[in-house]
Scaffold this motif. Sequence first.
Motif, PDB file in Angstrom:
ATOM      1  N   THR A 166      61.789  -6.205 -27.524  1.00 53.26           N
ATOM      2  CA  THR A 166      61.252  -4.925 -27.056  1.00 53.26           C
ATOM      3  C   THR A 166      61.858  -3.762 -27.834  1.00 53.26           C
ATOM      4  OG1 THR A 166      60.746  -5.719 -24.832  1.00 53.26           O
ATOM      5  CG2 THR A 166      61.162  -3.365 -25.069  1.00 53.26           C
ATOM      6  N   THR A 167      61.024  -2.806 -28.216  1.00 54.96           N
ATOM      7  CA  THR A 167      61.475  -1.637 -28.964  1.00 54.96           C
ATOM      8  C   THR A 167      61.767  -0.466 -28.027  1.00 54.96           C
ATOM      9  OG1 THR A 167      59.246  -0.724 -29.243  1.00 54.96           O
ATOM     10  CG2 THR A 167      59.989  -2.355 -30.884  1.00 54.96           C
ATOM     11  N   ILE A 168      62.368   0.573 -28.585  1.00 54.69           N
ATOM     12  CA  ILE A 168      62.644   1.778 -27.798  1.00 54.69           C
ATOM     13  C   ILE A 168      61.339   2.426 -27.338  1.00 54.69           C
ATOM     14  CG2 ILE A 168      63.655   4.093 -27.861  1.00 54.69           C
ATOM     15  CD1 ILE A 168      65.684   1.777 -27.752  1.00 54.69           C
ATOM     16  N   ASP A 169      60.328   2.443 -28.189  1.00 53.08           N
ATOM     17  CA  ASP A 169      59.029   2.983 -27.777  1.00 53.08           C
ATOM     18  C   ASP A 169      58.463   2.186 -26.605  1.00 53.08           C
ATOM     19  OD1 ASP A 169      58.950   5.066 -29.616  1.00 53.08           O
ATOM     20  OD2 ASP A 169      57.933   3.870 -31.153  1.00 53.08           O
ATOM     21  N   ASP A 170      58.633   0.866 -26.639  1.00 48.65           N
ATOM     22  CA  ASP A 170      58.154   0.025 -25.529  1.00 48.65           C
ATOM     23  C   ASP A 170      58.854   0.395 -24.222  1.00 48.65           C
ATOM     24  OD1 ASP A 170      56.519  -1.453 -27.246  1.00 48.65           O
ATOM     25  OD2 ASP A 170      58.074  -2.959 -27.627  1.00 48.65           O
ATOM     26  N   ILE A 171      60.170   0.617 -24.292  1.00 50.15           N
ATOM     27  CA  ILE A 171      60.934   0.935 -23.079  1.00 50.15           C
ATOM     28  C   ILE A 171      60.456   2.253 -22.476  1.00 50.15           C
ATOM     29  CG2 ILE A 171      63.233   1.411 -22.150  1.00 50.15           C
ATOM     30  CD1 ILE A 171      64.352  -0.351 -24.443  1.00 50.15           C
ATOM     31  N   PHE A 172      60.233   3.256 -23.326  1.00 49.86           N
ATOM     32  CA  PHE A 172      59.733   4.532 -22.806  1.00 49.86           C
ATOM     33  C   PHE A 172      58.331   4.370 -22.224  1.00 49.86           C
ATOM     34  CE2 PHE A 172      63.028   6.798 -25.344  1.00 49.86           C
ATOM     35  CZ  PHE A 172      63.448   7.680 -24.358  1.00 49.86           C
ATOM     36  N   ARG A 173      57.512   3.539 -22.859  1.00 45.65           N
ATOM     37  CA  ARG A 173      56.147   3.354 -22.372  1.00 45.65           C
ATOM     38  C   ARG A 173      56.135   2.611 -21.035  1.00 45.65           C
ATOM     39  NH1 ARG A 173      54.279   2.079 -26.789  1.00 45.65           N
ATOM     40  NH2 ARG A 173      54.671  -0.155 -26.743  1.00 45.65           N
ATOM     41  N   GLN A 174      56.957   1.583 -20.913  1.00 46.41           N
ATOM     42  CA  GLN A 174      57.004   0.793 -19.680  1.00 46.41           C
ATOM     43  C   GLN A 174      57.781   1.492 -18.563  1.00 46.41           C
ATOM     44  OE1 GLN A 174      55.524  -2.067 -19.083  1.00 46.41           O
ATOM     45  NE2 GLN A 174      55.036  -2.943 -21.073  1.00 46.41           N
ATOM     46  N   ARG A 175      58.760   2.344 -18.981  1.00 45.37           N
ATOM     47  CA  ARG A 175      59.668   2.957 -18.007  1.00 45.37           C
ATOM     48  C   ARG A 175      60.339   1.885 -17.152  1.00 45.37           C
ATOM     49  NH1 ARG A 175      61.269   8.542 -18.072  1.00 45.37           N
ATOM     50  NH2 ARG A 175      60.185   9.166 -19.956  1.00 45.37           N
ATOM     51  N   ALA A 176      60.638   0.751 -17.780  1.00 42.36           N
ATOM     52  CA  ALA A 176      61.246  -0.371 -17.069  1.00 42.36           C
ATOM     53  C   ALA A 176      61.888  -1.295 -18.084  1.00 42.36           C
ATOM     54  CB  ALA A 176      60.194  -1.129 -16.255  1.00 42.36           C
ATOM     55  N   GLY A 177      62.770  -2.172 -17.589  1.00 41.96           N
ATOM     56  CA  GLY A 177      63.425  -3.128 -18.459  1.00 41.96           C
ATOM     57  C   GLY A 177      64.573  -3.803 -17.739  1.00 41.96           C
ATOM     58  N   VAL A 178      65.464  -4.400 -18.536  1.00 40.37           N
ATOM     59  CA  VAL A 178      66.648  -5.062 -18.009  1.00 40.37           C
ATOM     60  C   VAL A 178      67.877  -4.452 -18.667  1.00 40.37           C
ATOM     61  CG1 VAL A 178      65.437  -7.194 -17.430  1.00 40.37           C
ATOM     62  CG2 VAL A 178      66.430  -6.918 -19.720  1.00 40.37           C
ATOM     63  N   CYS A 179      69.043  -5.006 -18.359  1.00 40.13           N
ATOM     64  CA  CYS A 179      70.290  -4.403 -18.832  1.00 40.13           C
ATOM     65  C   CYS A 179      70.323  -4.248 -20.354  1.00 40.13           C
ATOM     66  CB  CYS A 179      71.492  -5.220 -18.349  1.00 40.13           C
ATOM     67  SG  CYS A 179      71.499  -6.957 -18.880  1.00 40.13           S
ATOM     68  N   GLN A 180      69.799  -5.241 -21.057  1.00 39.65           N
ATOM     69  CA  GLN A 180      69.757  -5.176 -22.519  1.00 39.65           C
ATOM     70  C   GLN A 180      68.948  -3.963 -22.984  1.00 39.65           C
ATOM     71  OE1 GLN A 180      68.598  -8.836 -24.663  1.00 39.65           O
ATOM     72  NE2 GLN A 180      66.925  -7.620 -25.486  1.00 39.65           N
ATOM     73  N   ASP A 181      67.814  -3.723 -22.339  1.00 41.43           N
ATOM     74  CA  ASP A 181      66.966  -2.595 -22.705  1.00 41.43           C
ATOM     75  C   ASP A 181      67.637  -1.260 -22.408  1.00 41.43           C
ATOM     76  OD1 ASP A 181      64.696  -4.317 -23.357  1.00 41.43           O
ATOM     77  OD2 ASP A 181      64.565  -4.646 -21.198  1.00 41.43           O
TER      78      ASP A 181
END
Length: 286
Positions: A166-181
């Motif tokens: 997962t990329t940084i753009d993906d994290i901002f788009r999803q507004r979700a993730g796990v500890c790694q993100d």
Amino acid sequence: MSHRTRYSYDENVTDSLGITYLVPRELPWQHVFCHEMTLDPATDDCTHDVDYYGNTATYFQITSPHRVLDIVATSDVEVALPEYDEAALATPWEAARPIERTDVHDAWRAQDFALASSLADQTPEAHAYAAESLTRGRPVGEAVTELMHRIHADFAYDKTATTVTTTIDDIFRQRAGVCQDFAHLTLACLRAHGMAVRYVSGYLATTPPPGKERIVGADATHAWAAVWIPYGGWLAIDPTNDQWANDRYVTLAWGRDYADVPPVKGVIFTEAKASSLAVEVDVAPM
């Protein structure tokens, strides 16, 4: 403390080459009494080495045919509560950028953690998001702590939202993730402003709900970030749990991002069409 990784395949694996980062680091606040790693199938081709960042990497090769590979690492570790210099934490964040601090002996080494990496790209959105916390002259400890609070509040913990690529753009788009993100997001945000931040891989001993027993194996590998503070070491922050790392955190390894220090990675030779992975971690008081 134990960490078991099991790979299962539907056909024989004839050659398995792997690297693990499962040996806890010896640190001023962390003492490793003992460590042992076992492989099943067993192999004599297993060696330890120290990488560029001082982490212990374990290399192995298994050439006996197998459909199941078990990697079990056990350690006894003592962790103290990290101590931080209040005066150093009061440094304006602009003066906590290693490229600006030729007067600090370890600034040249910290600079490597201020550069972009594949999983922590310094995007315009990351820069803008961090800028809300990095106001002019604000103490570095206060600024990065507020950024940690905001990430915890603005991004939901969701195991299904992202993957290891997962990329940084993906994290901002999803507004979700796990500890790694969330660790990668912290890296991207602060590095975009020239600050040095490590990705830290390790464990967090979980506390059961009141009246409930600990569940063996319920703990998991964890990730957080550590920010370079001139003359003050590295401030370890955990946006997943909205707190500074304390004596429940066990450090395994650190690098520029997850790709530098995955717990286990490798290559196999097989005609298998299907495989599965199971990980069980237990962190219990001695």
